[in-house]
Write an enzyme that holds these catalytic residues in place. Structure first.
Site, mmCIF file in Angstrom:
data_model
loop_
_atom_site.group_PDB
_atom_site.id
_atom_site.type_symbol
_atom_site.label_atom_id
_atom_site.label_comp_id
_atom_site.label_asym_id
_atom_site.label_seq_id
_atom_site.Cartn_x
_atom_site.Cartn_y
_atom_site.Cartn_z
ATOM 1 N N ASN A 191 0.875 -1.180 0.000
ATOM 2 C CA ASN A 191 0.000 0.000 0.000
ATOM 3 C C ASN A 191 0.908 1.223 0.000
ATOM 4 O OD1 ASN A 191 -1.771 2.076 0.480
ATOM 5 N ND2 ASN A 191 -2.326 1.430 2.561
ATOM 6 N N TRP A 192 0.958 1.884 -1.156
ATOM 7 C CA TRP A 192 1.879 3.020 -1.284
ATOM 8 C C TRP A 192 1.342 4.303 -0.676
ATOM 9 C CZ3 TRP A 192 4.363 2.704 -6.896
ATOM 10 C CH2 TRP A 192 5.284 1.658 -6.902
ATOM 11 N N LYS A 193 0.059 4.278 -0.264
ATOM 12 C CA LYS A 193 -0.550 5.479 0.326
ATOM 13 C C LYS A 193 -0.315 6.678 -0.612
ATOM 14 C CE LYS A 193 -0.069 3.257 4.750
ATOM 15 N NZ LYS A 193 0.080 3.338 6.201
ATOM 16 N N GLU A 203 -5.223 -4.980 10.526
ATOM 17 C CA GLU A 203 -4.187 -3.972 10.737
ATOM 18 C C GLU A 203 -4.425 -3.254 12.063
ATOM 19 O OE1 GLU A 203 -2.220 -2.695 6.784
ATOM 20 O OE2 GLU A 203 -3.901 -1.367 7.151
ATOM 21 N N SER A 244 3.695 -2.329 10.233
ATOM 22 C CA SER A 244 5.144 -2.437 10.425
ATOM 23 C C SER A 244 5.717 -3.792 9.983
ATOM 24 C CB SER A 244 5.521 -2.125 11.877
ATOM 25 O OG SER A 244 5.179 -0.783 12.200
ATOM 26 N N GLY A 272 2.924 2.077 10.806
ATOM 27 C CA GLY A 272 3.918 3.139 10.672
ATOM 28 C C GLY A 272 4.675 3.455 11.948
ATOM 29 N N HIS A 322 -9.444 1.380 4.949
ATOM 30 C CA HIS A 322 -8.172 1.530 5.657
ATOM 31 C C HIS A 322 -8.374 2.472 6.847
ATOM 32 C CE1 HIS A 322 -4.018 2.586 6.534
ATOM 33 N NE2 HIS A 322 -3.681 1.481 5.887
ATOM 34 N N GLY A 329 2.984 -1.135 4.181
ATOM 35 C CA GLY A 329 3.074 0.287 3.873
ATOM 36 C C GLY A 329 4.509 0.673 3.552
ATOM 37 N N GLY A 330 5.183 1.290 4.518
ATOM 38 C CA GLY A 330 6.530 1.840 4.328
ATOM 39 C C GLY A 330 7.517 0.923 3.620
ATOM 40 N N GLU A 389 -6.672 4.817 7.936
ATOM 41 C CA GLU A 389 -6.414 6.235 7.666
ATOM 42 C C GLU A 389 -7.638 6.902 7.043
ATOM 43 O OE1 GLU A 389 -2.751 5.610 5.544
ATOM 44 O OE2 GLU A 389 -1.825 4.984 7.423
#
Ligand code: 13P
Length: 241
Positions: A9-11, A165, A204, A171, A96, A225-226, A98
């Site tokens: 997920n590149w956000k 999640e 993470s 993150g 998600h 993510g990251g 966010e």
């Protein structure tokens, strides 16, 4: 059979140019990836079309990060299922944390998005998870059960991926204990009518914890993510041992 789905997920990261650079660097890693692992990249909307043209061999599937429930209409800032499938998108992240936290997403809108995604031929990745406060108050099980129940009303469980999640693990570098993630994912599965739904863990996920995460019997993949933003680290993740 539960499918293994490894998704990035590149956000709100990467321009078109940066996305293509990633792809060039990432492709060689896929030579070592076992065929039974589905690899998905959920990029920003602006990168989807150009990425789709560069992935004609189909080894990587494309995903979007949201979808509206209507086919078209006066919904400024939204995107529809047909707009995504037309350019080769197969998956879409829905609900998600966010979006729930910053953009007013509710279980009701999540449910509508899930049904629309399926109606237009997309496979939704439904995200659920509890906050730190809810976990500390011993509410994890009830929060998750409630999200699953409300979000999945009239949703086809044959065309669905779920991602657990925990919000406090996103993150933060504070990964959920793998056994605990396995336990919660088992609870989610016990609530489903289809035992073959793939359920991912997210929060993470890194090259140094992926092997342990994927060794857990209930965990069918990861939503990253990251660590999906660099070809080297996402390459290590898709090629976990
Ligand atoms: P991180 O892997 O950066 O913790 O993000 C997880 C996530 O939100 C994936 O959807």
């Amino acid at each position: 059979m539960r499918k293994i789905v490894i998704a990035g997920n590149w956000k709100m990261y990467k321009t078109q140019v940066e996305s293509l650079e990633f792809l060039q660097e990432f492709k060689p890693h896929l030579d070592e990836t076992p065929d039974d692992r589905e690899v998905v990249l959920c990029t920003p909307y602006t990168a989807l079309a150009i990425m789709s043209k560069s992935m004609h061999n189909g080894r990587v599937q494309l995903g979007a990060q949201n979808v509206h429930w209507e086919e078209s209409g006066a919904f400024t800032g939204e995107i529809s299922g047909p707009m995504l499938t037309e350019i080769g998108v197969r998956y879409v992240i829905v609900g998600h944390s966010e979006r729930r936290q910053f953009f007013g997403e509710t279980d009701e809108t999540v449910n509508r998005r899930l049904k629309a995604a399926q109606q237009y031929g997309l496979i939704p990745i439904l995200c659920v998870g509890e906050t730190k406060q809810q976990r500390d108050a011993g509410e994890t099980e009830s929060i998750i059960a409630n999200q699953i129940k409300k979000d999945l009303v009239d949703v086809d469980q044959q065309k669905l991926v779920i991602a657990y999640e925990p919000i406090w693990a996103i993150g933060t570098g504070d990964t959920c204990e793998t056994k605990e993630a396995n336990r919660v994912i088992g609870l989610i599965r016990s609530q489903l009518s289809n035992a073959n739904v793939s359920i991912q863990y997210g929060g993470s996920v890194k090259p140094d914890n992926i092997d342990e995460i994927m060794a857990q019997p209930e965990i069918d993949g990861v939503l990253v993510g990251g660590a999906s933003l660099q070809a080297e680290s996402f390459g290590r993740i898709v090629n976990y041992n």
